[in-house]
Design a protein around this motif. Structure first.
Motif, PDB file in Angstrom:
ATOM      1  N   SER A   1      18.463  20.089 -33.150  1.00 13.77           N
ATOM      2  CA  SER A   1      19.267  18.996 -32.601  1.00 13.77           C
ATOM      3  C   SER A   1      20.330  19.519 -31.643  1.00 13.77           C
ATOM      4  CB  SER A   1      19.925  18.206 -33.733  1.00 13.77           C
ATOM      5  OG  SER A   1      18.943  17.629 -34.552  1.00 13.77           O
ATOM      6  N   ALA A   2      20.960  20.623 -31.996  1.00 12.45           N
ATOM      7  CA  ALA A   2      21.984  21.206 -31.127  1.00 12.45           C
ATOM      8  C   ALA A   2      21.376  21.683 -29.805  1.00 12.45           C
ATOM      9  CB  ALA A   2      22.682  22.367 -31.836  1.00 12.45           C
TER      10      ALA A   2
ATOM     11  N   TYR B   1      20.768  18.748 -27.663  1.00  9.63           N
ATOM     12  CA  TYR B   1      22.040  18.293 -27.109  1.00  9.63           C
ATOM     13  C   TYR B   1      22.435  19.141 -25.902  1.00  9.63           C
ATOM     14  CZ  TYR B   1      26.933  16.967 -26.713  1.00  9.63           C
ATOM     15  OH  TYR B   1      28.125  16.527 -26.232  1.00  9.63           O
TER      16      TYR B   1
ATOM     17  N   ASP C   1      20.410  20.596 -23.878  1.00 15.17           N
ATOM     18  CA  ASP C   1      19.549  20.146 -22.781  1.00 15.17           C
ATOM     19  C   ASP C   1      20.072  18.856 -22.166  1.00 15.17           C
ATOM     20  OD1 ASP C   1      17.787  22.269 -23.093  1.00 15.17           O
ATOM     21  OD2 ASP C   1      16.422  21.131 -24.384  1.00 15.17           O
ATOM     22  N   LEU C   2      20.570  17.958 -23.001  1.00 15.00           N
ATOM     23  CA  LEU C   2      21.056  16.665 -22.531  1.00 15.00           C
ATOM     24  C   LEU C   2      22.374  16.787 -21.768  1.00 15.00           C
ATOM     25  CD1 LEU C   2      20.866  13.516 -22.603  1.00 15.00           C
ATOM     26  CD2 LEU C   2      22.186  13.631 -24.727  1.00 15.00           C
ATOM     27  N   ARG C   3      23.342  17.485 -22.342  1.00 19.46           N
ATOM     28  CA  ARG C   3      24.690  17.524 -21.767  1.00 19.46           C
ATOM     29  C   ARG C   3      24.941  18.685 -20.811  1.00 19.46           C
ATOM     30  NH1 ARG C   3      26.031  12.554 -22.063  1.00 19.46           N
ATOM     31  NH2 ARG C   3      26.135  11.759 -24.173  1.00 19.46           N
TER      32      ARG C   3
ATOM     33  N   ARG D   1      13.383  11.326 -31.148  1.00 22.16           N
ATOM     34  CA  ARG D   1      13.882  11.799 -29.842  1.00 22.16           C
ATOM     35  C   ARG D   1      14.660  10.684 -29.152  1.00 22.16           C
ATOM     36  NH1 ARG D   1       9.254  14.188 -27.330  1.00 22.16           N
ATOM     37  NH2 ARG D   1       9.802  15.944 -28.625  1.00 22.16           N
ATOM     38  N   LEU D   2      15.747  11.045 -28.542  1.00 21.74           N
ATOM     39  CA  LEU D   2      16.579  10.088 -27.815  1.00 21.74           C
ATOM     40  C   LEU D   2      15.869   9.658 -26.535  1.00 21.74           C
ATOM     41  CD1 LEU D   2      19.320   8.675 -27.540  1.00 21.74           C
ATOM     42  CD2 LEU D   2      20.172  10.722 -26.398  1.00 21.74           C
TER      43      LEU D   2
END
Length: 68
Positions: free
Chosen positions: A26-27, A30, A32-34, A64-65
């Motif tokens: 999950s981290a 994150y 990758d996203l931010r 997945r978001l």
């Protein structure tokens, strides 16, 4: 340095993630996203390979978001 340590240990991660590995997965998602410019995979091939396998798990795909 945390990513380097995780890369060194990624080969020993279980194919059936425990709670700690789910947190790592999950981290990394994150990051990758931010922070897409961080490019953490470039220097950490073992961790990147583990994360690709983690992301392919049915439970990871189901949660997945969606950003669209």
């Amino acid at each position: 340095s945390t990513l380097d340590r995780l890369d060194a240990e990624a080969a020993a991660f279980s194919p059936f993630p425990d709670l700690g590995q789910i947190a790592v997965g999950s981290a990394l998602a994150y990051l990758d996203l931010r922070f897409p410019d961080l490019d953490w995979r470039r220097q950490r091939s073992d961790l990147a390979a583990w994360h690709r396998r983690f992301e392919d798990l049915p439970s990871a795909r189901a949660t997945r978001l969606a950003l669209d």
